[in-house]
Motif scaffolding. Sequence first.
Motif, PDB file in Angstrom:
ATOM      1  N   THR A 114      -3.425  -2.838   1.416  1.00 18.44           N
ATOM      2  CA  THR A 114      -2.024  -2.438   1.254  1.00 18.44           C
ATOM      3  C   THR A 114      -1.716  -1.214   2.099  1.00 18.44           C
ATOM      4  O   THR A 114      -2.357  -0.176   1.957  1.00 18.44           O
ATOM      5  CB  THR A 114      -1.717  -2.129  -0.224  1.00 18.44           C
ATOM      6  N   GLY A 115      -0.702  -1.346   2.970  1.00 17.56           N
ATOM      7  CA  GLY A 115      -0.249  -0.212   3.760  1.00 17.56           C
ATOM      8  C   GLY A 115       1.218   0.107   3.579  1.00 17.56           C
ATOM      9  O   GLY A 115       1.713   1.120   4.046  1.00 17.56           O
ATOM     10  N   ASP A 168      -0.927   7.511  -2.848  1.00 20.15           N
ATOM     11  CA  ASP A 168      -2.111   6.958  -2.172  1.00 20.15           C
ATOM     12  C   ASP A 168      -1.948   7.059  -0.647  1.00 20.15           C
ATOM     13  O   ASP A 168      -0.978   6.550  -0.082  1.00 20.15           O
ATOM     14  CB  ASP A 168      -2.273   5.497  -2.590  1.00 20.15           C
ATOM     15  N   CYS A 169      -2.910   7.677   0.027  1.00 19.33           N
ATOM     16  CA  CYS A 169      -2.789   7.889   1.470  1.00 19.33           C
ATOM     17  C   CYS A 169      -2.875   6.590   2.271  1.00 19.33           C
ATOM     18  O   CYS A 169      -2.503   6.565   3.446  1.00 19.33           O
ATOM     19  CB  CYS A 169      -3.850   8.873   1.958  1.00 19.33           C
ATOM     20  N   SER A 170      -3.365   5.505   1.655  1.00 15.07           N
ATOM     21  CA  SER A 170      -3.396   4.221   2.369  1.00 15.07           C
ATOM     22  C   SER A 170      -1.994   3.645   2.547  1.00 15.07           C
ATOM     23  O   SER A 170      -1.761   2.827   3.429  1.00 15.07           O
ATOM     24  CB  SER A 170      -4.282   3.210   1.622  1.00 15.07           C
ATOM     25  N   VAL A 171      -1.052   4.085   1.721  1.00  7.27           N
ATOM     26  CA  VAL A 171       0.347   3.686   1.863  1.00  7.27           C
ATOM     27  C   VAL A 171       0.978   4.557   2.942  1.00  7.27           C
ATOM     28  O   VAL A 171       1.093   5.769   2.788  1.00  7.27           O
ATOM     29  CB  VAL A 171       1.116   3.831   0.536  1.00  7.27           C
ATOM     30  N   ARG A 172       1.389   3.927   4.028  1.00  2.00           N
ATOM     31  CA  ARG A 172       1.930   4.685   5.155  1.00  2.00           C
ATOM     32  C   ARG A 172       3.420   4.453   5.370  1.00  2.00           C
ATOM     33  O   ARG A 172       4.060   5.142   6.146  1.00  2.00           O
ATOM     34  CB  ARG A 172       1.139   4.345   6.420  1.00  2.00           C
ATOM     35  N   ILE A 173       3.961   3.452   4.673  1.00  2.00           N
ATOM     36  CA  ILE A 173       5.397   3.180   4.713  1.00  2.00           C
ATOM     37  C   ILE A 173       5.878   2.924   3.288  1.00  2.00           C
ATOM     38  O   ILE A 173       5.264   2.136   2.558  1.00  2.00           O
ATOM     39  CB  ILE A 173       5.724   1.955   5.586  1.00  2.00           C
ATOM     40  N   ILE A 174       6.950   3.594   2.885  1.00  2.00           N
ATOM     41  CA  ILE A 174       7.650   3.293   1.628  1.00  2.00           C
ATOM     42  C   ILE A 174       8.996   2.694   2.032  1.00  2.00           C
ATOM     43  O   ILE A 174       9.850   3.379   2.598  1.00  2.00           O
ATOM     44  CB  ILE A 174       7.868   4.549   0.772  1.00  2.00           C
ATOM     45  N   SER A 175       9.167   1.412   1.800  1.00  2.00           N
ATOM     46  CA  SER A 175      10.418   0.752   2.179  1.00  2.00           C
ATOM     47  C   SER A 175      11.267   0.487   0.940  1.00  2.00           C
ATOM     48  O   SER A 175      10.767   0.490  -0.187  1.00  2.00           O
ATOM     49  CB  SER A 175      10.143  -0.537   2.962  1.00  2.00           C
ATOM     50  N   LEU A 176      12.555   0.270   1.176  1.00  2.00           N
ATOM     51  CA  LEU A 176      13.516   0.201   0.068  1.00  2.00           C
ATOM     52  C   LEU A 176      14.553  -0.890   0.280  1.00  2.00           C
ATOM     53  O   LEU A 176      15.087  -1.039   1.376  1.00  2.00           O
ATOM     54  CB  LEU A 176      14.294   1.518  -0.046  1.00  2.00           C
ATOM     55  N   THR A 177      14.846  -1.654  -0.764  1.00  2.00           N
ATOM     56  CA  THR A 177      16.107  -2.400  -0.877  1.00  2.00           C
ATOM     57  C   THR A 177      16.639  -2.099  -2.275  1.00  2.00           C
ATOM     58  O   THR A 177      16.296  -2.766  -3.240  1.00  2.00           O
ATOM     59  CB  THR A 177      15.924  -3.921  -0.675  1.00  2.00           C
ATOM     60  N   ILE A 178      17.487  -1.080  -2.355  1.00  2.00           N
ATOM     61  CA  ILE A 178      18.007  -0.623  -3.650  1.00  2.00           C
ATOM     62  C   ILE A 178      19.524  -0.802  -3.732  1.00  2.00           C
ATOM     63  O   ILE A 178      20.146  -0.241  -4.636  1.00  2.00           O
ATOM     64  CB  ILE A 178      17.601   0.838  -3.936  1.00  2.00           C
ATOM     65  N   THR A 179      20.109  -1.554  -2.812  1.00  2.00           N
ATOM     66  CA  THR A 179      21.533  -1.883  -2.693  1.00  2.00           C
ATOM     67  C   THR A 179      22.326  -0.699  -2.140  1.00  2.00           C
ATOM     68  O   THR A 179      21.895   0.459  -2.203  1.00  2.00           O
ATOM     69  CB  THR A 179      22.196  -2.350  -4.012  1.00  2.00           C
TER      70      THR A 179
END
Length: 478
Positions: A15-16, A109-120
Amino acid sequence: MSMIYYHYEGLEIRTGILHIGVGNFHRAHQQFYTNLVLNDDDQKDWGICGVCLLPSDERMVTGLRAQNLNYSLTVCGRSGEDEVYKIGSLRELIWGVEDPSAVIEKIADCSVRIISLTITEGGYNLDKETGEFILDHEKIQHDLKRPEVPATVFGFVAEGLRRRKIQNGAGVTILSCDNLQHNGNTAKKAFMTFIEAQDQELAAWAAEYVTFPNSMVDRITPATTPEDVERLNKRNGTNDLVPVYCEDFSQWVIEDQFIAGRPAWERVGVEFTRDVTAFENMKLSLLNASHTLLSYPAFLMGYRKVDQAMKDENLVKFIRIFMDVDSAPFVPAPENTDLEKYKETLIERFANPSVSDQVSRLCFDGISKFPVYIIPNLDKMIKEGKDLTRPAFLIASYRHYLKYKKDDRGDIFEIGEPWLTEKDKQLISSEDSLAFLELSAFKGVRLKDSQEFIQQYRRFVKDIKEVGVDSVLKSIIQ
């Protein structure tokens, strides 16, 4: 129909990306592109962890978990030929209602490098009049005072970033995938305003280690009804609890500002650019604005499916005039884009019978859509003395839709407007049609200062009530 499978079960996919808001559009768009790119051996670090934060997400969470997070995506071709994909890029799924601490730890978690969003469009909590983040919202105040037990997406992200800063200090990109002009700038304003109000040290760190690229997303993806589930499974030979379907057209343009790396999405059709503005303006002013223009008149005329409405020659002519006369003068074509071809393709996409999008979906949350899709160009039209017939008719139709909740056939319906304020509701209920022009959705332009607009709007309000939308529309396009 062709079946396309990617067998990721048992493979070492890490997971990235963490995505907040696992809805149909995300599953037909970002998951689609990521599912394709994971097929390359050097892209195995970009699996997606989905995060759902709402109680209403339970059906989606339960369905996905029951089938090992896999699901089917039916891509409906305009030619009548469909492609069915088995999507395996969703590697983890966390429901914040059930386990809020797991959401926070995953953000950290440092393995997550992108936080993406669809929150309207309405989910960014910005005042429609001032554009400022609403700090005095009850749940925002809760999160500012009790950061360890967040109730909003802003609280979750802030607490996750705070732990990230302490535990590893790794930078991260927050990528909005919502239909907003300059959505990255909007996300930055919302999240950074919240963080600054909560934790100045975290705000200083985030200013250096968090990036917010703008992006433009485009793929018509209808809501999936129980009837659709049955239809898709029967047609595809699947037994999917939460299938999704979409059109064959897809576009994603992103500013290449990823502080911690990104997938090689360009290999599967994503376009990276320095500035997404021209692409955003084209899509919002033509596709989204035309969808809004179509939605309320078509619904009031009794149409419930977009492809059915597009068989009405009057509606098609109405939309085409709007594109050519009202929108195109304010839409500089992006590089290597044929604007005429783009408009023709939009008409084809709207009319695609395999997608058969719901008109009610286009009508949903108009209070958030008008300020983004309609008002910016309408303001320019007024200032330049343009013909205001079509926007005046649209806004009169929107008032009728909200106020009377009854179509030309006499059928009563429920409206979907989750962000209406109490003042908005009072303005809608007023018998003075001019009061409606003070709705929060129209704060970006002084409609009451334009005598031409008022004259046409009042006439349309009266005529729609007396003879119905269909008759008024015919008089407009003759």
